[in-house]
Design a protein around this motif. Structure first.
Motif, PDB file in Angstrom:
ATOM      1  N   ALA A  94       2.263   0.178  -3.934  1.00 15.01           N
ATOM      2  CA  ALA A  94       0.954   0.801  -4.199  1.00 15.01           C
ATOM      3  C   ALA A  94      -0.093   0.176  -3.277  1.00 15.01           C
ATOM      4  O   ALA A  94      -0.942   0.875  -2.717  1.00 15.01           O
ATOM      5  CB  ALA A  94       0.553   0.622  -5.661  1.00 15.01           C
ATOM      6  N   ALA A  95      -0.016  -1.145  -3.094  1.00 14.85           N
ATOM      7  CA  ALA A  95      -0.997  -1.844  -2.252  1.00 14.85           C
ATOM      8  C   ALA A  95      -0.791  -1.562  -0.767  1.00 14.85           C
ATOM      9  O   ALA A  95      -1.754  -1.310  -0.042  1.00 14.85           O
ATOM     10  CB  ALA A  95      -0.924  -3.356  -2.508  1.00 14.85           C
ATOM     11  N   ILE A  96       0.445  -1.611  -0.314  1.00 19.15           N
ATOM     12  CA  ILE A  96       0.675  -1.588   1.141  1.00 19.15           C
ATOM     13  C   ILE A  96       1.025  -0.213   1.693  1.00 19.15           C
ATOM     14  O   ILE A  96       0.990  -0.018   2.908  1.00 19.15           O
ATOM     15  CB  ILE A  96       1.781  -2.595   1.549  1.00 19.15           C
ATOM     16  CG1 ILE A  96       3.073  -2.266   0.793  1.00 19.15           C
ATOM     17  CG2 ILE A  96       1.323  -4.016   1.297  1.00 19.15           C
ATOM     18  CD1 ILE A  96       4.303  -2.696   1.487  1.00 19.15           C
ATOM     19  N   SER A  97       1.359   0.733   0.838  1.00 17.03           N
ATOM     20  CA  SER A  97       1.707   2.076   1.330  1.00 17.03           C
ATOM     21  C   SER A  97       0.867   3.175   0.699  1.00 17.03           C
ATOM     22  O   SER A  97       0.330   4.023   1.401  1.00 17.03           O
ATOM     23  CB  SER A  97       3.177   2.395   1.027  1.00 17.03           C
ATOM     24  OG  SER A  97       4.040   1.586   1.761  1.00 17.03           O
ATOM     25  N   HIS A  98       0.751   3.168  -0.623  1.00 16.07           N
ATOM     26  CA  HIS A  98       0.132   4.318  -1.287  1.00 16.07           C
ATOM     27  C   HIS A  98      -1.383   4.255  -1.188  1.00 16.07           C
ATOM     28  O   HIS A  98      -2.038   5.278  -0.982  1.00 16.07           O
ATOM     29  CB  HIS A  98       0.620   4.402  -2.734  1.00 16.07           C
ATOM     30  CG  HIS A  98       2.117   4.282  -2.840  1.00 16.07           C
ATOM     31  ND1 HIS A  98       2.785   3.967  -3.984  1.00 16.07           N
ATOM     32  CD2 HIS A  98       3.080   4.423  -1.879  1.00 16.07           C
ATOM     33  CE1 HIS A  98       4.090   3.925  -3.738  1.00 16.07           C
ATOM     34  NE2 HIS A  98       4.296   4.180  -2.471  1.00 16.07           N
TER      35      HIS A  98
END
Lengths: 295, 295
Positions: free
Chosen positions: B188-192
């Motif tokens: 969630a932090a690094i892609s979404h």
């Protein structure tokens, strides 16, 4: 000094021997009888001389500009403002073309407008750059086919415009004339907002890393691209942000609205509606990217 | 089926012949006596056979997986969930290793946990990809030296883990084991979050373009990188967003806090404070980028 046709200069002075200034010198080599570079850094000056990027180099503003018919200021925004406001007016010959390449234009064009009458001052902003910085990264092709914005000041006459357009043409760049306020609003959307998103993303991931350091380990291509601007030069960026605050704050507010609209659809767990909202945005990105590669 | 040492398979079945599935087949060629590909698209199947990427191809799930000792699901998240929940359990032989490569793991691992006892099911997520998609972009090096997350399910035994680790090793990828909820929070932090920032940025620029179309004309490298993810495949992204909503909403809230902190400093027009706030964030980005290129 020719006011029509091809750009030519007896003495072109470039203030600031970095990537942008060095590349300008290389690109205008054939159009200038003599190129003088001004920079406080002795290594940059020595390199520029050694490589034949400039004919002469000095750290003295007055000595460097007083014989010039064309002066290009290639420095961070607040340095340009300081040079224009406090110093250069007294040193320039009448009829000299003065142009800058700072990333925000309103404040710069405002102080240019207060220069002595007779100075041909116009704001410039080439939309180009490189990962690398410094004069050693200079590239004579840096400006080719890239937009080069020109913003009139109170010291821009028709002759100023014609000569500035000839200079842009000599760079093989694409001239775009617009007023400074409009320019600053546009770049708030396409440059300064992306920077703030990028740096806020990294701040968020860093905050999350305090819970779980695995974020750094797993971060891959998507994070890399979206966070690239967070590595931008700090002096350059704080100059930009502090001279374009109102437009940036407006764009941040617009961004919050758009993010909120998508978040609402996300949280309502209606995948169809979310997809319908995302599709035209994706389309806009792809259309832009296609247009960019075909021009 | 060997439970230790090098990965080997008598029949490896890959469900979904796209970039990821095709690349897996190429990378595991030497480790499998027979590779079967399953895809509804006849062109993808024909290409996979012609290029020797698979030995056999079918659009029938049961026929394709019933003789396999290893099955890798390479499809969008909701397709993986559908296949695992509604169909594949009845077709698989006991002792088969079932792994997927979906981008969110909690929902997938949950349904994998309800498969018949005897199925060795484990969630997977390789942190890799390409601009291009489709089986024609397959690349046997796609997984080399990239993180490959493994998430245990209720059908993951010690033997499952060992065999899955051997598979990851055969890909020359870097195995990282973590539970599914933790994985989903990290991505969630690094892609979404980067995806949502990217698409919201494009939505903002598109909204601004209604006032002034020059934004599209002047948008350059900074916009390009920051908005790249907005071009991601819609089906893939809505699947991801709808199966990771809570973690994403949390990260969006964290992002708003970070953006708000910087905006406060921006609006207060204190360049020094702004620079002090930006400096450590920039440092974190540069440190990450340096570490990435040296590993």
């Amino acid at each position: 000094m020719s006011m029509t046709g091809e750009f030519s200069s007896k003495q072109l002075t470039i203030v600031g021997l970095g990537l942008m200034g060095g590349s300008l010198a290389l690109a205008l080599r054939e159009h200038a009888e003599r190129i003088v570079g001004i920079d406080p850094n002795p290594e940059a000056r020595a390199y520029a001389i050694e490589q034949g990027i400039v004919d002469e180099a000095t750290d003295q503003l007055q000595a460097g500009v007083s014989q010039a018919d064309t002066v290009i200021l290639c420095a961070p925004v607040t340095t340009v403002i300081d040079v224009v406001k406090n110093r250069i007016g007294a040193y320039l010959r009448s009829n000299t073309l003065l142009i800058d390449i700072g990333s925000t234009k309103k404040d710069i064009c405002e102080v240019m407008g207060r220069l002595p009458i007779g100075i041909h001052a116009i704001g410039g902003h080439p939309m180009t750059g490189k990962e690398l910085s410094g004069i050693t990264a200079s590239d004579k092709m840096l400006y080719v086919q890239r937009p080069f914005v020109l913003c009139s000041t109170r010291r821009t006459t028709p002759a100023t415009r014609i000569r500035a357009l000839a200079l842009v043409e000599a760079l093989q760049a694409l001239p775009i004339e617009m007023d400074a306020a409009r320019h600053d609003r546009v770049v708030a959307a396409i440059s300064h907002l992306p920077y703030l998103l990028s740096i806020s993303l990294v701040a968020t991931v860093a905050a999350e890393a305090e819970n779980d350091p695995a974020v750094w380990q797993l971060a891959a291509g998507g994070f890399r691209d979206t966070s690239r601007l967070a590595g931008s030069d700090l002096k350059m960026m704080t100059d930009i942000l502090s001279t374009n605050t109102q437009a940036i704050a407006t764009l941040l507010a617009m961004f919050r609205v758009q993010m909120g609209l998508l978040e609402t659809k996300l949280i309502s767990q209606d995948s169809d509606k979310l997809l319908q909202a995302l599709a035209p945005i994706r389309e806009a990105r792809l259309t832009w990217a296609t247009r960019k590669t075909t021009t």
